[in-house]
Design a protein around this motif. Structure first.
Motif, PDB file in Angstrom:
ATOM      1  N   PRO A  57     -30.660 -31.026  39.278  1.00 55.01           N
ATOM      2  CA  PRO A  57     -31.566 -31.667  38.243  1.00 55.01           C
ATOM      3  C   PRO A  57     -31.187 -33.131  38.502  1.00 55.01           C
ATOM      4  O   PRO A  57     -32.122 -34.048  38.150  1.00 55.01           O
ATOM      5  CB  PRO A  57     -30.706 -31.284  36.820  1.00 55.01           C
ATOM      6  CG  PRO A  57     -30.044 -30.211  37.049  1.00 55.01           C
ATOM      7  CD  PRO A  57     -29.434 -30.080  38.513  1.00 55.01           C
ATOM      8  N   LEU A  58     -30.349 -33.767  39.033  1.00 58.16           N
ATOM      9  CA  LEU A  58     -30.409 -35.141  39.161  1.00 58.16           C
ATOM     10  C   LEU A  58     -31.236 -35.569  40.594  1.00 58.16           C
ATOM     11  O   LEU A  58     -31.715 -36.765  40.258  1.00 58.16           O
ATOM     12  CB  LEU A  58     -28.937 -35.809  39.740  1.00 58.16           C
ATOM     13  CG  LEU A  58     -28.077 -35.664  38.464  1.00 58.16           C
ATOM     14  CD1 LEU A  58     -26.415 -36.249  39.031  1.00 58.16           C
ATOM     15  CD2 LEU A  58     -28.340 -36.555  37.428  1.00 58.16           C
ATOM     16  N   ARG A  80     -33.549 -20.854  38.225  1.00 57.73           N
ATOM     17  CA  ARG A  80     -34.071 -20.486  36.743  1.00 57.73           C
ATOM     18  C   ARG A  80     -33.220 -20.960  35.746  1.00 57.73           C
ATOM     19  O   ARG A  80     -33.731 -21.547  34.603  1.00 57.73           O
ATOM     20  CB  ARG A  80     -34.482 -19.198  36.709  1.00 57.73           C
ATOM     21  CG  ARG A  80     -35.364 -18.787  35.340  1.00 57.73           C
ATOM     22  CD  ARG A  80     -35.956 -17.429  35.489  1.00 57.73           C
ATOM     23  NE  ARG A  80     -35.217 -16.407  36.115  1.00 57.73           N
ATOM     24  CZ  ARG A  80     -35.773 -15.300  36.126  1.00 57.73           C
ATOM     25  NH1 ARG A  80     -36.802 -14.860  36.217  1.00 57.73           N
ATOM     26  NH2 ARG A  80     -35.074 -14.303  36.814  1.00 57.73           N
ATOM     27  N   ARG A  81     -32.037 -20.343  35.898  1.00 62.49           N
ATOM     28  CA  ARG A  81     -31.073 -20.801  34.682  1.00 62.49           C
ATOM     29  C   ARG A  81     -30.933 -22.531  34.585  1.00 62.49           C
ATOM     30  O   ARG A  81     -30.825 -23.186  33.565  1.00 62.49           O
ATOM     31  CB  ARG A  81     -29.585 -20.256  35.012  1.00 62.49           C
ATOM     32  CG  ARG A  81     -29.598 -18.752  34.608  1.00 62.49           C
ATOM     33  CD  ARG A  81     -28.345 -18.199  34.803  1.00 62.49           C
ATOM     34  NE  ARG A  81     -27.626 -18.321  35.958  1.00 62.49           N
ATOM     35  CZ  ARG A  81     -27.597 -17.336  37.106  1.00 62.49           C
ATOM     36  NH1 ARG A  81     -28.320 -16.483  37.153  1.00 62.49           N
ATOM     37  NH2 ARG A  81     -26.930 -17.943  38.362  1.00 62.49           N
ATOM     38  N   ARG A  82     -30.786 -23.183  35.739  1.00 64.32           N
ATOM     39  CA  ARG A  82     -30.548 -24.344  35.751  1.00 64.32           C
ATOM     40  C   ARG A  82     -31.651 -25.278  35.214  1.00 64.32           C
ATOM     41  O   ARG A  82     -31.716 -26.277  34.576  1.00 64.32           O
ATOM     42  CB  ARG A  82     -30.455 -24.894  37.293  1.00 64.32           C
ATOM     43  CG  ARG A  82     -29.815 -26.378  37.500  1.00 64.32           C
ATOM     44  CD  ARG A  82     -30.024 -26.510  38.911  1.00 64.32           C
ATOM     45  NE  ARG A  82     -28.295 -26.399  39.316  1.00 64.32           N
ATOM     46  CZ  ARG A  82     -27.776 -26.887  40.421  1.00 64.32           C
ATOM     47  NH1 ARG A  82     -28.691 -26.997  41.418  1.00 64.32           N
ATOM     48  NH2 ARG A  82     -26.541 -26.796  40.611  1.00 64.32           N
ATOM     49  N   PHE A  83     -32.956 -24.671  35.637  1.00 68.08           N
ATOM     50  CA  PHE A  83     -34.218 -25.213  35.197  1.00 68.08           C
ATOM     51  C   PHE A  83     -34.336 -25.230  33.439  1.00 68.08           C
ATOM     52  O   PHE A  83     -34.827 -26.210  32.888  1.00 68.08           O
ATOM     53  CB  PHE A  83     -35.285 -24.467  35.736  1.00 68.08           C
ATOM     54  CG  PHE A  83     -36.766 -25.174  35.633  1.00 68.08           C
ATOM     55  CD1 PHE A  83     -37.078 -26.197  36.407  1.00 68.08           C
ATOM     56  CD2 PHE A  83     -37.423 -24.827  34.631  1.00 68.08           C
ATOM     57  CE1 PHE A  83     -38.342 -26.757  36.265  1.00 68.08           C
ATOM     58  CE2 PHE A  83     -38.645 -25.443  34.345  1.00 68.08           C
ATOM     59  CZ  PHE A  83     -39.155 -26.376  35.355  1.00 68.08           C
ATOM     60  N   ALA A  84     -33.959 -24.144  33.081  1.00 67.32           N
ATOM     61  CA  ALA A  84     -33.949 -23.902  31.644  1.00 67.32           C
ATOM     62  C   ALA A  84     -32.917 -25.131  30.969  1.00 67.32           C
ATOM     63  O   ALA A  84     -33.383 -25.609  29.906  1.00 67.32           O
ATOM     64  CB  ALA A  84     -33.432 -22.688  31.179  1.00 67.32           C
ATOM     65  N   VAL A 139     -35.863 -27.640  51.183  1.00 66.39           N
ATOM     66  CA  VAL A 139     -34.778 -27.685  50.796  1.00 66.39           C
ATOM     67  C   VAL A 139     -34.200 -26.195  51.105  1.00 66.39           C
ATOM     68  O   VAL A 139     -35.034 -25.302  51.400  1.00 66.39           O
ATOM     69  CB  VAL A 139     -34.361 -27.726  49.254  1.00 66.39           C
ATOM     70  CG1 VAL A 139     -34.634 -29.161  48.693  1.00 66.39           C
ATOM     71  CG2 VAL A 139     -35.369 -26.891  48.419  1.00 66.39           C
ATOM     72  N   PRO A 140     -33.083 -25.938  51.328  1.00 67.05           N
ATOM     73  CA  PRO A 140     -32.476 -24.728  51.901  1.00 67.05           C
ATOM     74  C   PRO A 140     -32.890 -23.278  50.861  1.00 67.05           C
ATOM     75  O   PRO A 140     -33.331 -22.346  51.448  1.00 67.05           O
ATOM     76  CB  PRO A 140     -31.062 -24.656  51.879  1.00 67.05           C
ATOM     77  CG  PRO A 140     -30.679 -26.137  52.001  1.00 67.05           C
ATOM     78  CD  PRO A 140     -31.811 -26.993  51.303  1.00 67.05           C
ATOM     79  N   CYS A 141     -32.820 -23.762  49.691  1.00 65.30           N
ATOM     80  CA  CYS A 141     -33.114 -22.917  48.695  1.00 65.30           C
ATOM     81  C   CYS A 141     -33.480 -23.616  47.277  1.00 65.30           C
ATOM     82  O   CYS A 141     -32.943 -24.675  47.008  1.00 65.30           O
ATOM     83  CB  CYS A 141     -31.759 -21.970  48.502  1.00 65.30           C
ATOM     84  SG  CYS A 141     -31.808 -20.760  46.896  1.00 65.30           S
ATOM     85  N   SER A 142     -34.480 -22.828  46.582  1.00 65.35           N
ATOM     86  CA  SER A 142     -34.575 -23.475  45.037  1.00 65.35           C
ATOM     87  C   SER A 142     -33.170 -23.769  44.265  1.00 65.35           C
ATOM     88  O   SER A 142     -33.251 -24.559  43.482  1.00 65.35           O
ATOM     89  CB  SER A 142     -35.775 -22.655  44.491  1.00 65.35           C
ATOM     90  OG  SER A 142     -34.929 -21.281  44.154  1.00 65.35           O
TER      91      SER A 142
END
Length: 140
Positions: free
Chosen positions: A49-50, A83-87, A41-44
């Motif tokens: 999330p989907l 990191r915010r999305r992961f939380a 992917v271009p960036c993490s």
């Protein structure tokens, strides 16, 4: 004849750091578990999330998201966004019935081939101990 469970792991790897770290592990002939299927992917920060939920729906037993170390993102704040999305994503995983131990967010740079191998091996062992994932009952 008994066969030991071998997890199917999907890895979303940042093009600039983690993917290059995986490449370094390969060119250095560093051994790591063959269970991971890499998606570049271009960036993490671009891993929705989907995408993770869909990986579980399609048969993954574990999902790794690997990106640049904080402060080293080629897109300045992409890994902070990840990191915010992961939380927040843990709520979606709970809803889908996916154990949060089956998803990992980690930072691996282009010069860390040995670290990439160690992270993959440790996560593979962790998922192996959890056993096969139950497929989410909800569709998208």
């Amino acid at each position: 004849m008994t066969s030991e469970f071998e997890p199917r792991i999907v890895g979303f790897l940042c093009n600039w750091c983690s993917y290059a770290g995986a490449d370094l592990a390969g060119t250095s002939r560093t051994s790591y578990a063959p269970n991971i299927r890499i998606i570049r992917v271009p960036c993490s920060g671009r891993v929705d999330p989907l995408f993770i939920a869909k990986a579980f729906q399609e048969g993954a037993d574990g999902v790794m998201v690997l990106g640049c170390h904080p402060g080293d993102c080629h897109y300045v704040e992409g890994n902070y966004h990840a990191r915010r999305r992961f939380a927040v994503m843990h709520r979606l995983l709970d809803y889908l019935g996916v154990d949060k131990g089956r998803v990992m967010l980690e930072w691996v740079s282009a010069s860390e081939g040995a670290r990439f191998a160690r992270v993959v091996n440790e996560f593979t062992d962790q998922v192996r101990q959890l056993g096969p994932a139950k497929r989410p009952v909800h569709s998208f």
